[in-house]
Design an enzyme around this catalytic site. Structure first.
Site, PDB file in Angstrom:
ATOM      1  N   CYS A   1       5.604   8.787 -40.545  1.00 18.23           N
ATOM      2  CA  CYS A   1       5.851   8.570 -41.971  1.00 18.23           C
ATOM      3  C   CYS A   1       4.806   7.567 -42.448  1.00 18.23           C
ATOM      4  O   CYS A   1       3.924   7.175 -41.681  1.00 18.23           O
ATOM      5  CB  CYS A   1       7.280   8.127 -42.257  1.00 18.23           C
ATOM      6  SG  CYS A   1       7.732   6.500 -41.637  1.00 18.23           S
TER       7      CYS A   1
ATOM      8  N   CYS B   1       7.396  12.356 -44.089  1.00 19.21           N
ATOM      9  CA  CYS B   1       6.958  11.825 -45.371  1.00 19.21           C
ATOM     10  C   CYS B   1       5.927  12.779 -45.966  1.00 19.21           C
ATOM     11  O   CYS B   1       4.986  13.192 -45.277  1.00 19.21           O
ATOM     12  CB  CYS B   1       6.362  10.433 -45.153  1.00 19.21           C
ATOM     13  SG  CYS B   1       5.422   9.786 -46.529  1.00 19.21           S
TER      14      CYS B   1
ATOM     15  N   CYS C   1      -2.307  13.820 -42.027  1.00 24.07           N
ATOM     16  CA  CYS C   1      -2.070  13.858 -40.579  1.00 24.07           C
ATOM     17  C   CYS C   1      -3.260  14.497 -39.859  1.00 24.07           C
ATOM     18  O   CYS C   1      -3.699  15.594 -40.222  1.00 24.07           O
ATOM     19  CB  CYS C   1      -0.800  14.654 -40.288  1.00 24.07           C
ATOM     20  SG  CYS C   1      -0.387  14.693 -38.529  1.00 24.07           S
TER      21      CYS C   1
END
Length: 257
Positions: free
Chosen positions: A120, A191, A198
């Site tokens: 997150c 999130c 990512c």
């Protein structure tokens, strides 16, 4: 199968999932929360059809939507697996009492294997709670958590876990760069913002997304504050229960040396 051809008294799950495109959407959402654009790519159908059938699934209670915290113009859609299980059980009973679904046995925690990384933004609540819950329920799974902009743990996250007998007071926020180059079987973003940044991990495990609001961003209303963290822990516990069934797999007995 076209759901319009089903008998009017057909069980609700068949009426909802008996159309091919809706089935494909359910399969895509069973893996990960997704936006309309993601679903269009996954099922290779026009936006108007995807949106229409998503509305059908939402009205039937199988799918819900949440506004993206990364871009408020987007909505992430989530499959309610508990609701699917209920309707599938009703489907069997509707045909014959002997065909009701038998609830599966809980997975053996000792059979769960693999490496899981939860992500997150701040690594201060959602991903830390998820890491703690999975570690307790599956001690042989290697689990970690991190954030794109780590912060100290939120006091409410520590308090919620303390109520469940888990001490997070000594934990720290970790940057996802600490895990760059490591292999994981499952990388799960919690999130919407961190989903967009990512990195790719070795072995290409594929990013799974659970779109969950930040409980610390809910303000100080009666519904926010500490209750928001309680709700977050409850939702994570439910989702981790389904994840455990993916992690629990038969393994060969150890050969004596």
């Amino acid at each position: 199968m076209n759901s319009d051809s089903l008998a009017p008294g057909a069980p609700q799950f068949l009426r909802l999932a008996g159309e091919q495109l809706r089935w494909d959407l359910l399969r895509a959402l069973a893996r990960s929360d997704q936006r309309v654009g993601d679903l269009i790519t996954a099922v290779d159908r026009p936006q108007n059809l995807v949106s229409y059938h998503l509305r059908m699934l939402r009205s039937g209670g199988l799918v819900s939507g949440r506004r993206s915290s990364a871009d408020g113009r987007d909505t992430y859609y989530r499959l309610d697996l508990d609701r699917c299980a209920e309707l599938l059980a009703d489907t069997g009973h509707g045909l014959h009492p002997a065909l009701g679904l038998v609830p599966p046995e809980p997975p053996d925690p000792e059979s769960a294997r693999g490496r899981v990384l939860f992500l997150c933004t701040g690594n201060s609540s959602r991903s830390q709670i998820a890491e703690a819950l999975l570690r307790r329920r599956a001690p042989r799974v290697e689990v970690a958590s991190a954030g794109s902009h780590p912060k100290p743990l939120h006091p409410h996250a520590i308090a919620v876990m303390r109520e469940q007998g888990i001490d997070l007071s000594g934990h720290r926020g970790k940057h996802l760069d600490e895990f760059a180059g490591q292999r994981f079987d499952h990388v799960i973003s919690l999130c919407d913002k961190v989903r967009e940044v990512c990195p790719e991990f070795p072995g290409h495990p594929g990013l799974v997304h659970w779109s969950m609001p930040d409980p610390s961003a809910a303000g100080d209303t009666p519904e926010a504050g500490y209750p928001a963290f309680v709700r977050t822990a409850g939702e994570l516990s439910t989702r981790i229960g389904f994840l455990l069934r993916q992690l629990a797999r038969p393994h060969a007995p150890e050969t004596p040396s």
